[in-house]
Enzyme design. Structure first.
Site, PDB file in Angstrom:
ATOM      1  N   TYR A 118     -23.059 -59.611 -50.271  1.00 33.25           N
ATOM      2  CA  TYR A 118     -23.239 -59.752 -49.120  1.00 33.25           C
ATOM      3  C   TYR A 118     -23.473 -58.638 -48.212  1.00 33.25           C
ATOM      4  CZ  TYR A 118     -21.443 -60.671 -44.405  1.00 33.25           C
ATOM      5  OH  TYR A 118     -21.406 -61.157 -42.859  1.00 33.25           O
ATOM      6  N   GLU A 206     -27.608 -60.454 -40.746  1.00 36.52           N
ATOM      7  CA  GLU A 206     -26.544 -61.026 -41.955  1.00 36.52           C
ATOM      8  C   GLU A 206     -27.527 -61.408 -43.086  1.00 36.52           C
ATOM      9  OE1 GLU A 206     -24.045 -64.596 -41.557  1.00 36.52           O
ATOM     10  OE2 GLU A 206     -22.401 -63.379 -41.947  1.00 36.52           O
TER      11      GLU A 206
END
Ligand code: GDP
Ligand code: MN
Length: 396
Positions: A118, A206
């Site tokens: 991530y 993101e």
């Protein structure tokens, strides 16, 4: 302003960030052509069909599927285009899918297992610095990771005067447990990602997942990009990427009228000047047992035309059972606002929901008189509590 995944990836790629490549398609037939082209370019026979909507969690909702041949590409693309995709981030009705991304399958087998990480870049408002947040636990809800295993989330803060330094990029790669070629790839990835974020005036990047492929390449498989609206004037090319179909139609209309409007789920419409007062008014409505139907800041110039425009916007929401107007007359005098409310009311003819008006500030007394003597179904209030009581009263 939010971008689609495919737009975000193109933006990243233009700054040298390696991405899972793909071609966007509007129909099942185009999807097949796109898949053929991807095969010619990348050699892949497998493709991932990904719904392009402004919502995350598409995989969970059935909006991301693997196709192992052209027939499956056609079938899956045909099913996804036109569907109302429901994900943990959409409403229960879901979001209509108008287009899909036909992407190369990058989870191919090889020497190592593919790994998902991530990574996001965003502003830390507390320190006033941009930061990179990253974790070995990619692919899944980062919210769950944050809650259950917060020690698995790392952050790297960037000094705006220095930019992202070499040792910081290496620390990211190190904390992700990388070595060799993947380590080097990651430092390049992070640097390019950070440059892209700064140069495009983004407020959020993101990338979940960032993938380490079985042959140690590091690439963006997903891209959620939010651009700072206030900086769009200097990015004409990016501004054009806006997809109004993805936005709330009432919010789009309000925006065009210069009103600051956010649609909410409640039953009391609010018309307020100033964001702070708008927040306080929403609290007031909650205390009175209602739920705000919207946030609406009419701004400093609450004249009749603006008040009327705001009325029309609020009334487009069928859930609205009452309207609370709460305006502080500082620069704009209360009597002018009151006259604006009365004129707008008369112009609109038939407003079927009760209206409570609280005007405070310059000429508040004259304003109250105007409202009380107007003969219209409008209640005036002077104090905050009084306004709350009246909201409670009309909601029954
Ligand atoms: P999201 O669900 O909206 O976040 O969409 P993502 O783009 O993150 O995709 C969801 C999931 O699909 C990823 O976490 C991967 O597990 C899977 N996925 C994405 N690309 C590929 C691919 O090329 N091959 C395979 N097998 N799975 C993929
Ligand atoms: Mn994702």
């Amino acid at each position: 302003m939010n971008l689609h995944e495919y737009q975000g990836k193109e933006l990243l790629s233009s700054f040298g960030v390696r991405i899972q490549r793909g071609i966007v398609a509007q129909s099942a037939k185009d999807a097949v052509d796109a898949a053929k082209q991807m095969t010619a370019e990348t050699g892949t026979g497998w493709h991932v069909i990904k719904a392009q909507v402004h919502a995350g969690g598409r995989g969970k909702g059935g909006g991301v599927k693997l196709a192992k041949n052209l027939q499956e590409v056609e079938e899956i693309a045909g099913n996804i285009i036109g569907m109302d995709l429901v994900t943990p981030q959409t409403s229960a009705e879901g979001k209509r899918v108008h287009q899909v991304l036909i992407a190369e399958d990058v989870y191919y087998p090889g020497d190592n297992e593919p790994e998902e990480y991530y990574m996001s870049v965003l502003l830390n408002r507390g320190t006033g610095k941009n930061m990179i947040m990253y974790s070995t636990e990619g692919g899944m809800d980062i919210e769950t990771v944050a809650e259950e295993t917060p020690h698995l989330i790392f952050t790297e803060e960037i000094d705006p005067a220095l930019g992202l330094l070499g040792f910081q990029a290496r620390r990211v790669a190190f904390n992700l447990g990388l070595s060799g070629g993947a380590f080097k790839e990651m430092t390049k990835f992070v640097s390019a990602l950070y440059t892209a974020y700064v140069k495009s005036d983004a407020s959020l990047f993101e990338i979940n997942p960032v993938l380490k492929t079985s042959d140690d390449k590091i690439m963006a498989v997903d891209a959620k990009v939010t651009l700072d609206d206030n900086a769009l004037y200097r990015h004409k090319d990016l501004k054009e990427l806006r997809d109004l179909r993805e936005e709330n139609p009432i919010e789009v209309e309000a925006g065009a009228l210069g009103l600051n409007y956010v649609d909410l789920d409640g039953n009391v419409g609010c018309m307020v000047n100033g964001a702070g007062l708008a927040m306080a008014t929403m609290d007031l409505i909650k205390q009175a047992g209602g739920e705000p139907a919207n946030f609406l800041d009419v701004g400093g110039t609450a004249d009749a035309a603006r008040v009327e425009a705001a009325f029309k916007i609020i009334l487009k929401d069928p859930a609205v059972k009452a309207i609370l107007i709460n305006i502080f007359g500082g620069i704009v005098r209360c009597d002018r606002v009151a006259q604006g409310v009365i004129d707008a009311y008369k112009n609109m003819g038939n407003i079927s929901v009760p209206i409570i008006v609280r005007l405070q500030g310059t000429n508040a007394d004259i304003a109250k008189e105007l409202i009380d003597n107007s003969g219209l179904d409008v209640m005036s209030a002077t104090e905050f509590q009084e306004a709350a009581d009246k909201v409670q009263e009309v909601l029954g």
